[in-house]
Write a protein that holds these residues in place. Sequence first.
Motif, PDB file in Angstrom:
ATOM      1  N   ARG A   3       0.684  -1.316   0.057  1.00 45.82           N
ATOM      2  CA  ARG A   3       0.015   0.090   0.117  1.00 45.82           C
ATOM      3  C   ARG A   3       0.872   1.247  -0.075  1.00 45.82           C
ATOM      4  O   ARG A   3       0.435   2.123  -0.778  1.00 45.82           O
ATOM      5  N   ALA A   6       2.239   1.785  -3.241  1.00 40.19           N
ATOM      6  CA  ALA A   6       1.457   2.069  -4.457  1.00 40.19           C
ATOM      7  C   ALA A   6       1.048   3.698  -4.286  1.00 40.19           C
ATOM      8  O   ALA A   6       0.992   4.588  -5.180  1.00 40.19           O
ATOM      9  N   LEU A   7       1.021   4.122  -3.094  1.00 43.85           N
ATOM     10  CA  LEU A   7       0.661   5.599  -2.475  1.00 43.85           C
ATOM     11  C   LEU A   7       1.782   6.335  -2.893  1.00 43.85           C
ATOM     12  O   LEU A   7       1.768   7.580  -3.566  1.00 43.85           O
ATOM     13  N   PHE A  10       1.745   6.931  -6.744  1.00 44.45           N
ATOM     14  CA  PHE A  10       0.746   7.883  -7.000  1.00 44.45           C
ATOM     15  C   PHE A  10       1.372   9.212  -6.793  1.00 44.45           C
ATOM     16  O   PHE A  10       1.191  10.081  -7.561  1.00 44.45           O
ATOM     17  N   LEU A  11       1.911   9.428  -5.819  1.00 42.03           N
ATOM     18  CA  LEU A  11       2.509  10.737  -5.433  1.00 42.03           C
ATOM     19  C   LEU A  11       3.603  11.123  -6.431  1.00 42.03           C
ATOM     20  O   LEU A  11       3.552  12.242  -6.865  1.00 42.03           O
ATOM     21  N   THR A  14       1.977  11.965  -9.875  1.00 39.74           N
ATOM     22  CA  THR A  14       1.357  13.439  -9.511  1.00 39.74           C
ATOM     23  C   THR A  14       2.334  14.532  -9.712  1.00 39.74           C
ATOM     24  O   THR A  14       1.891  15.573 -10.444  1.00 39.74           O
ATOM     25  N   SER A  17       3.451  15.050 -13.100  1.00 40.26           N
ATOM     26  CA  SER A  17       2.578  15.764 -13.889  1.00 40.26           C
ATOM     27  C   SER A  17       2.266  17.065 -13.753  1.00 40.26           C
ATOM     28  O   SER A  17       2.326  17.889 -14.499  1.00 40.26           O
ATOM     29  N   ALA A  18       2.518  17.620 -12.417  1.00 42.99           N
ATOM     30  CA  ALA A  18       2.549  18.973 -11.767  1.00 42.99           C
ATOM     31  C   ALA A  18       3.935  19.641 -12.545  1.00 42.99           C
ATOM     32  O   ALA A  18       3.770  20.599 -12.992  1.00 42.99           O
ATOM     33  N   PHE A  20       5.488  18.779 -15.130  1.00 39.14           N
ATOM     34  CA  PHE A  20       5.335  18.947 -16.461  1.00 39.14           C
ATOM     35  C   PHE A  20       4.396  20.200 -16.963  1.00 39.14           C
ATOM     36  O   PHE A  20       4.628  20.946 -17.935  1.00 39.14           O
ATOM     37  N   LEU A  21       3.175  20.339 -16.128  1.00 39.65           N
ATOM     38  CA  LEU A  21       2.321  21.326 -16.337  1.00 39.65           C
ATOM     39  C   LEU A  21       3.223  22.884 -15.957  1.00 39.65           C
ATOM     40  O   LEU A  21       3.109  24.048 -17.039  1.00 39.65           O
TER      41      LEU A  21
ATOM     42  N   ARG B   7      -5.585   8.696  -1.799  1.00 37.69           N
ATOM     43  CA  ARG B   7      -5.195   8.204  -3.143  1.00 37.69           C
ATOM     44  C   ARG B   7      -6.371   8.778  -4.174  1.00 37.69           C
ATOM     45  O   ARG B   7      -5.861   9.232  -5.363  1.00 37.69           O
ATOM     46  N   LEU B  10      -5.014  12.565  -4.999  1.00 39.16           N
ATOM     47  CA  LEU B  10      -3.868  12.356  -6.014  1.00 39.16           C
ATOM     48  C   LEU B  10      -4.277  11.988  -7.324  1.00 39.16           C
ATOM     49  O   LEU B  10      -3.635  12.294  -8.332  1.00 39.16           O
ATOM     50  N   ARG B  14      -3.626  14.548 -10.360  1.00 33.65           N
ATOM     51  CA  ARG B  14      -2.877  14.130 -11.581  1.00 33.65           C
ATOM     52  C   ARG B  14      -3.684  14.185 -12.687  1.00 33.65           C
ATOM     53  O   ARG B  14      -2.986  14.667 -13.917  1.00 33.65           O
ATOM     54  N   PHE B  17      -3.790  17.982 -13.881  1.00 33.26           N
ATOM     55  CA  PHE B  17      -2.475  18.457 -14.538  1.00 33.26           C
ATOM     56  C   PHE B  17      -2.156  17.919 -15.929  1.00 33.26           C
ATOM     57  O   PHE B  17      -2.006  18.634 -16.550  1.00 33.26           O
ATOM     58  N   LEU B  18      -2.708  16.811 -16.056  1.00 34.71           N
ATOM     59  CA  LEU B  18      -2.278  16.047 -17.043  1.00 34.71           C
ATOM     60  C   LEU B  18      -3.310  16.768 -18.135  1.00 34.71           C
ATOM     61  O   LEU B  18      -2.844  17.131 -19.556  1.00 34.71           O
ATOM     62  N   SER B  21      -2.013  20.201 -19.180  1.00 34.87           N
ATOM     63  CA  SER B  21      -0.792  20.146 -19.821  1.00 34.87           C
ATOM     64  C   SER B  21      -1.178  20.008 -21.069  1.00 34.87           C
ATOM     65  O   SER B  21      -0.474  20.347 -22.222  1.00 34.87           O
TER      66      SER B  21
END
Lengths: 426, 138
Positions: A3, A6-7, A10-11, A14, A17-18, A20-21, B7, B10, B14, B17-18, B21
């Motif tokens: 777990r 996985a978290l 995810f983090l 995220t 992607s932030a 990249f933005l 979760r 997040l 995500r 954001f995508l 973008s």
Amino acid sequence: MRRILALSSFLTSTLLSASFLLTLLFVWWWNSRQPKPIELIPTLTGQPEYCLTCHADLPEISASHPVETFGCVSCHGGERLALDADLAHSSMRGGANPSDLSVVETSCGGSNCHSGSEADDRHHIQRVMTSVQSTYAGAIASIRYTFGAQTDLNARFGIAAVTDEQTRTGIQSLAAFELSSESNPSIQKFGEECLTCHLHAEPREGEDYARQTGCAACHTPLFDSPPIFGENGGSQRGVHTLTTAISYTQCNACHNRGNYDLRTMTFIERSDHATTRLQNYYQPIAQFTLCEYTLDCVDCHTRGEAMGDGDIHNDQASIEYVQCKTCHGTLDELPRTKTLTDPNDIAFTLAFLNPVIDLKLGDTILVTERGEPLWNIRALPDGTYEMVGKATSQYFTFRPVMGTDCEQNPDEQESRYCHECHAVER
Amino acid sequence: MTEPSRRDFLKLARAGFLWLSGALALGGLFRFLDYEPNPAPKTEFDLGPVDQFALGSRTLLSDPPAVLLHTESGFSALSLTCTHLGCTVEQTTDGFACPCHASRFDADGKVTHGPASQSLRKLRVEVTEAGNLILYTD
């Protein structure tokens, strides 16, 4: 455990992607801040260039070089399509000064521009390259003679090698002065200390030595003008101007900064701090007449004297020939004159380039002993002469020596003789 | 209603954001595809109806720099671009003079004073079926 992994995954995704933005937002912001390209297609080249995107505020360099006709790249070089400052400036000629003698042929030359034929009076670059201001031939010969490296005062070396295949002075070439070939310590010292005062050389460091090189040394005003951009974006003295209205201050940038001490082969700067034209024009020991400081140097000295005449001269004395009598005559002779009857006379071209006087066909102007037109001096019907200052546009009238009580000896015409009676006290 | 888990938050962030973008990238792509290079300089100029130019007239044009002549033999035009280096010459009482280097030309465009060595260029003029004058600079 799974777990947590996985978290964490995810983090991470995220955050990626932030990032990249944020990167995209930064690129968008940066791009929106770029200036809108300003295109110019000069008539001369027909090729687009984007220099005005950043340099649109520069003043026109001269009426003879309008930017719509010449653009920037013809003279300055550079990458004409680049919008990035470093890239655009990367291939500029001579930094901010394309008239530096190392690049002048590419920047200012060409048969239609400044390296045309002598017959068309377009051999300006040849004139400058062979001029004493460029070769320094007389000083080099004099020092080598003084310290026993040559047996006469004939010029053999110049700052750079130069040739004149159609010589009228008998000097066909000068070899480049090589310091490594000299053994005398005084000549060595001369080479180290005294070769920065010619048109090829960068000036010594320091505000007192500020001047330009090449054509700009005379034709780009250095003083009393706002700075222009430098090679790397820094400011540089001088202004984006080419002019034939050359003030005495421009000449003084080289000619009146101090004296050479021949015992130590060092340059001694002027110790006085001149604040007026009278003080500034000459050093304290100099004698001069009223006209010699009221006028500018170019009012009396011709372009042949200053810029050369295309021939290699042995020394300054063989090219600098204008004397008081050139304008004032002697007790027995009036100054030489010429009545303008040909619309193609060079006097009209010179007056066109520096329009301080409205010359007309039929006007009588003074000419020098070598036939150069003193186009800014016109004979008046009452027997006097009218001069217009080339740099100041001021009008002066003067009379000839003939018919006055002048006590001159006809054989003594150098200025020092005139100074005996006419020197200004200070 | 249950509170979103860490979760879910997040995931939502995500996705947001995508999407943003993607939208920005698409915007950039559209801008790139929409770019139009500057058009090539014009070589054909419609000067308008023929009757605007009376017989015997000499009309100075600024774009392109030229002078349009209407004589008994028809329309003709001279370029006002100096043949020396390309400055635009100005009309004088007896012809044209270049303000850059003092070349002078007579009223027919022939050189009377250098540094120019060639006459001002003659330009082609045509009248369309609709009665408009077209000036060609190529």
